[in-house]
Write an enzyme that holds these catalytic residues in place. Structure first.
Site, PDB file in Angstrom:
ATOM      1  CB  ALA A  77      -6.771   3.430  -3.678  1.00  0.00           C
ATOM      2  CB  SER A 120       3.908   9.227 -10.128  1.00  0.00           C
ATOM      3  OG  SER A 120       4.477  10.506 -10.040  1.00  0.00           O
ATOM      4  CE1 TYR A 144       2.509   9.661  -4.851  1.00  0.00           C
ATOM      5  CE2 TYR A 144       3.885  10.844  -6.424  1.00  0.00           C
ATOM      6  CZ  TYR A 144       2.692  10.225  -6.098  1.00  0.00           C
ATOM      7  OH  TYR A 144       1.694  10.167  -7.034  1.00  0.00           O
ATOM      8  CE  LYS A 148       1.613   6.253  -7.516  1.00  0.00           C
ATOM      9  NZ  LYS A 148       0.272   5.869  -6.955  1.00  0.00           N
ATOM     10  CB  VAL A 190       1.703  23.144  -8.085  1.00  0.00           C
ATOM     11  CG1 VAL A 190       1.843  22.716  -9.529  1.00  0.00           C
ATOM     12  CG2 VAL A 190       2.169  24.575  -7.916  1.00  0.00           C
ATOM     13  NE  ARG A 214       6.774  20.099 -10.421  1.00  0.00           N
ATOM     14  CZ  ARG A 214       8.050  20.362 -10.182  1.00  0.00           C
ATOM     15  NH1 ARG A 214       8.906  20.513 -11.187  1.00  0.00           N
ATOM     16  NH2 ARG A 214       8.502  20.449  -8.948  1.00  0.00           N
ATOM     17  N   GLY A 278      12.225  17.015  -1.839  1.00  0.00           N
ATOM     18  CA  GLY A 278      11.721  16.074  -2.831  1.00  0.00           C
ATOM     19  C   GLY A 278      11.256  16.729  -4.116  1.00  0.00           C
TER      20      GLY A 278
HETATM   21  N1  LIG Z   1      -2.722  14.042  -9.661  1.00  0.00           N
HETATM   22  C1  LIG Z   1      -1.603  13.773 -10.308  1.00  0.00           C
HETATM   23  O1  LIG Z   1      -1.022  14.657 -10.957  1.00  0.00           O
HETATM   24  C2  LIG Z   1      -1.017  12.374 -10.284  1.00  0.00           C
HETATM   25  C3  LIG Z   1       0.136  12.135 -11.051  1.00  0.00           C
HETATM   26  C4  LIG Z   1       0.688  10.856 -11.040  1.00  0.00           C
HETATM   27  C5  LIG Z   1       0.105   9.835 -10.329  1.00  0.00           C
HETATM   28  N2  LIG Z   1      -1.008  10.104  -9.582  1.00  0.00           N
HETATM   29  C6  LIG Z   1      -1.598   8.978  -8.841  1.00  0.00           C
HETATM   30  O2  LIG Z   1      -2.954   8.852  -9.262  1.00  0.00           O
HETATM   31  C7  LIG Z   1      -3.760   8.394  -8.187  1.00  0.00           C
HETATM   32  C8  LIG Z   1      -4.920   9.343  -7.964  1.00  0.00           C
HETATM   33  O3  LIG Z   1      -4.409  10.616  -7.613  1.00  0.00           O
HETATM   34  P1  LIG Z   1      -5.345  11.904  -7.435  1.00  0.00           P
HETATM   35  O4  LIG Z   1      -4.571  13.070  -7.897  1.00  0.00           O
HETATM   36  O5  LIG Z   1      -6.675  11.627  -8.013  1.00  0.00           O
HETATM   37  O6  LIG Z   1      -5.375  12.005  -5.851  1.00  0.00           O
HETATM   38  P2  LIG Z   1      -6.609  11.920  -4.846  1.00  0.00           P
HETATM   39  O7  LIG Z   1      -6.001  12.096  -3.493  1.00  0.00           O
HETATM   40  O8  LIG Z   1      -7.687  12.833  -5.259  1.00  0.00           O
HETATM   41  O9  LIG Z   1      -7.104  10.423  -5.045  1.00  0.00           O
HETATM   42  C9  LIG Z   1      -6.642   9.341  -4.291  1.00  0.00           C
HETATM   43  C10 LIG Z   1      -7.864   8.578  -3.822  1.00  0.00           C
HETATM   44  O10 LIG Z   1      -7.430   7.422  -3.115  1.00  0.00           O
HETATM   45  C11 LIG Z   1      -8.172   7.341  -1.899  1.00  0.00           C
HETATM   46  N3  LIG Z   1      -7.330   6.645  -0.918  1.00  0.00           N
HETATM   47  C12 LIG Z   1      -6.212   7.109  -0.320  1.00  0.00           C
HETATM   48  N4  LIG Z   1      -5.734   6.185   0.525  1.00  0.00           N
HETATM   49  C13 LIG Z   1      -6.562   5.113   0.433  1.00  0.00           C
HETATM   50  C14 LIG Z   1      -6.597   3.857   1.064  1.00  0.00           C
HETATM   51  N5  LIG Z   1      -5.670   3.504   1.972  1.00  0.00           N
HETATM   52  N6  LIG Z   1      -7.590   3.005   0.745  1.00  0.00           N
HETATM   53  C15 LIG Z   1      -8.553   3.346  -0.154  1.00  0.00           C
HETATM   54  N7  LIG Z   1      -8.574   4.533  -0.771  1.00  0.00           N
HETATM   55  C16 LIG Z   1      -7.590   5.412  -0.483  1.00  0.00           C
HETATM   56  C17 LIG Z   1      -8.453   8.771  -1.506  1.00  0.00           C
HETATM   57  O11 LIG Z   1      -9.537   8.907  -0.592  1.00  0.00           O
HETATM   58  C18 LIG Z   1      -8.722   9.390  -2.852  1.00  0.00           C
HETATM   59  O12 LIG Z   1     -10.089   9.289  -3.205  1.00  0.00           O
HETATM   60  C19 LIG Z   1      -2.831   8.267  -6.979  1.00  0.00           C
HETATM   61  O13 LIG Z   1      -2.409   6.921  -6.891  1.00  0.00           O
HETATM   62  C20 LIG Z   1      -1.651   9.157  -7.337  1.00  0.00           C
HETATM   63  O14 LIG Z   1      -0.468   8.715  -6.708  1.00  0.00           O
HETATM   64  C21 LIG Z   1      -1.593  11.346  -9.545  1.00  0.00           C
END
Ligand SMILES: NC(=O)c1ccc[n+]([C@@H]2O[C@H](COP(=O)([O-])OP(=O)(O)OC[C@H]3O[C@@H](n4cnc5c(N)ncnc54)[C@H](O)[C@@H]3O)[C@@H](O)[C@H]2O)c1
Length: 320
Positions: A77, A120, A144, A148, A190, A214, A278
Site C-alpha cells: 500500500a 523503488s 517519492y 520509499k 509511463v 527506464r 523529479g
Molecule cells: N509500479 C511500479 O513500477 C512500482 C515500482 C516501484 C515500487 N512500486 C511500489 O509498489 C507498490 C504498488 O504500486 P502499484 O504500481 O501497484 O500502484 P497502485 O497505485 O496500483 O497500488 C497501490 C495500492 O495501494 C492502495 N493505497 C494507497 N494508499 C493507501 C492507504 N493510505 N491505505 C491503504 N491502501 C492504500 C491503493 O488503493 C492501491 O490499491 C507501491 O508501494 C509503489 O510505491 C511500484
C-alpha cells in the site's frame, strides 16, 4: 499442496498487489487484502481473498486487517506517483512513511515473523553506475524516492529489534508493467499512460527529449520473486533490485507501443513537453544479487509483456 499460512497484502487491490494476491492464492496461501481503494479497484481482488477496506494511516483499520493473524505481511500500500508526491510531499510522507510505521507496529504487536516491502528504484536518484547495483548510494531526487527509502530503512530497523525478530526483505522495483495497470491515471506508469493514449486515439506526450531510459519489468516476474522470497532465508534482512536488467528509452517505448497497434509516428501524433520535476535520466537495474540468491531471472521480455498487456487493455473493464 495447500499452505495454510495467511498472507496480508496491503495495497492488494492495486496493480502489483492484486497480481501478488493471485500468485499467493495459486501457491495455496490464505490471503487478506487491506486497501483503501485510493487507486486500487475492488474488482482487482480475487474472490478467494478476504478484503478489508481500510487505510494504512489508520491503526484501527490495520487492527481489523490483522484480526485474521497473518504469518506474512506483504506491504505494497502506498502513494506511487512521483508527480503527486512533488505536489503534496506531506500526503506522500503520511501514506508511505507513517503508513509503513503503522504496519511495523502491528507486525510487532502480532509477532508476525515475515515482512516484505515494496521499495523503488527511485531511491537511487540519478545513479553514477549503470546497471545500478544495490550497493550504489541512495540519493533520491524526488520526494517519492525519499519516502520509499525512509520506509525501506524503517523496515530494515524493525528487523534489528531483539524482542521481536522479524525477517524482512525489501524489493527496489524498477518500472513494473502489465495488465491492471491504470490506463487513465496520468500520474503513474509511463507504459500504461502511452498505451491508454494509443488505445483511445489521443496524442502521446513525451516529456524531455525521450532519450531518458527506464527498466521495464513484467508484473508476473515481479510476483514470482516476491513469492519465492517468502521462505528463502538467504533473502532475510536484504534489499534487492527487481528489474529486467535492460534499459529502454522513452522514445523506444513510445515506438514499441505504437507498433502494437500497427501505428508509427507518421500515422499517430506524438509531441514533446518539458521534463517533469523529479524525473530521472537513466535507469537500469543490476540484477545479479537476486539472480544469485533466488535463481530469479525475468522470463517475459518487453515485447511479450506488452502484447499481453495490450490484449488485456483491449478488453479492459473485465477485471481480468
Ligand atoms: N509500479 C511500479 O513500477 C512500482 C515500482 C516501484 C515500487 N512500486 C511500489 O509498489 C507498490 C504498488 O504500486 P502499484 O504500481 O501497484 O500502484 P497502485 O497505485 O496500483 O497500488 C497501490 C495500492 O495501494 C492502495 N493505497 C494507497 N494508499 C493507501 C492507504 N493510505 N491505505 C491503504 N491502501 C492504500 C491503493 O488503493 C492501491 O490499491 C507501491 O508501494 C509503489 O510505491 C511500484
Amino acid at each position: 499442496m495447500a499452505d495454510h499460512r495467511r498472507a496480508l497484502v496491503t495495497g492488494g487491490a492495486g496493480f502489483i498487489g492484486s497480481h501478488l494476491v493471485d500468485t499467493l492464492l495459486d501457491r495455496g496461501f490464505r490471503v487478506t487484502v487491506l486497501d483503501n481503494l485510493n487507486t486500487g479497484l475492488r474488482c482487482n481482488v480475487a474472490e478467494a481473498a478476504d478484503f478489508v477496506e481500510g487505510d494504512v494511516r489508520n491503526p484501527d483499520d490495520i487492527a481489523r486487517a490483522f484480526k485474521q493473524t497473518p504469518d506474512i505481511v506483504c506491504h505494497l500500500a502506498g502513494q506511487a506517483s512521483i508527480r503527486l508526491a512533488w505536489a503534496n510531499p506531506g500526503a506522500d510522507l503520511n501514506v508511505n512513511v507513517v503508513g509503513t510505521l503503522n504496519i511495523l507496529s502491528a507486525v510487532k504487536e502480532h509477532q508476525t515473523p515475515r515482512l516484505l516491502y515494496a521499495s523503488s528504484m527511485m531511491v537511487y536518484g540519478n545513479p553514477d553506475v549503470l546497471p545500478t547495483p544495490e550497493t550504489a548510494p541512495a540519493l533520491p531526487v524526488a520526494h517519492y524516492g525519499v519516502t520509499k527509502f525512509a520506509a525501506e530503512r524503517y523496515v530494515a530497523l524493525a528487523a534489528e529489534d531483539p524482542e521481536h525478530p522479524v525477517a524482512v526483505t525489501s524489493f527496489r522495483m524498477f518500472n513494473v508493467f502489465g495488465p491492471r495497470q491504470s490506463l487513465d491515471n496520468p500520474y503513474q506508469g509511463v507504459l500504461a499512460i502511452f498505451l491508454g493514449h494509443a488505445l483511445r486515439g489521443e496524442k502521446i506526450t513525451i516529456h524531455s527529449d525521450g532519450e531518458q531510459s527506464r527498466d521495464f519489468v513484467f508484473v508476473d516476474d515481479i510476483c514470482r520473486a516476491w513469492a519465492d522470497a517468502i521462505d528463502s532465508p538467504a533473502t532475510f534482512g536484504r534489499v534487492f533490485n527487481l528489474g529486467s536488467g535492460r534499459a529502454t528509452t522513452v522514445n523506444q517505448l513510445c515506438d514499441a507501443v505504437l507498433r502494437q497497434f500497427g501505428l508509427d509516428r507518421s500515422t499517430f501524433e506524438v509531441n514533446t513537453a518539458p521534463a517533469q520535476l523529479g524525473d530521472i535520466r537513466r535507469s537500469e537495474a543490476a540484477i545479479d544479487a537476486i539472480a544469485k540468491t533466488l535463481a530469479w531471472h525475468p522470463e517475459v521480455d518487453l515485447e511479450q509483456g506488452m502484447a499481453t498487456t495490450v490484449a488485456w487493455a483491449r478488453g479492459a473493464g473485465t477485471g481480468q
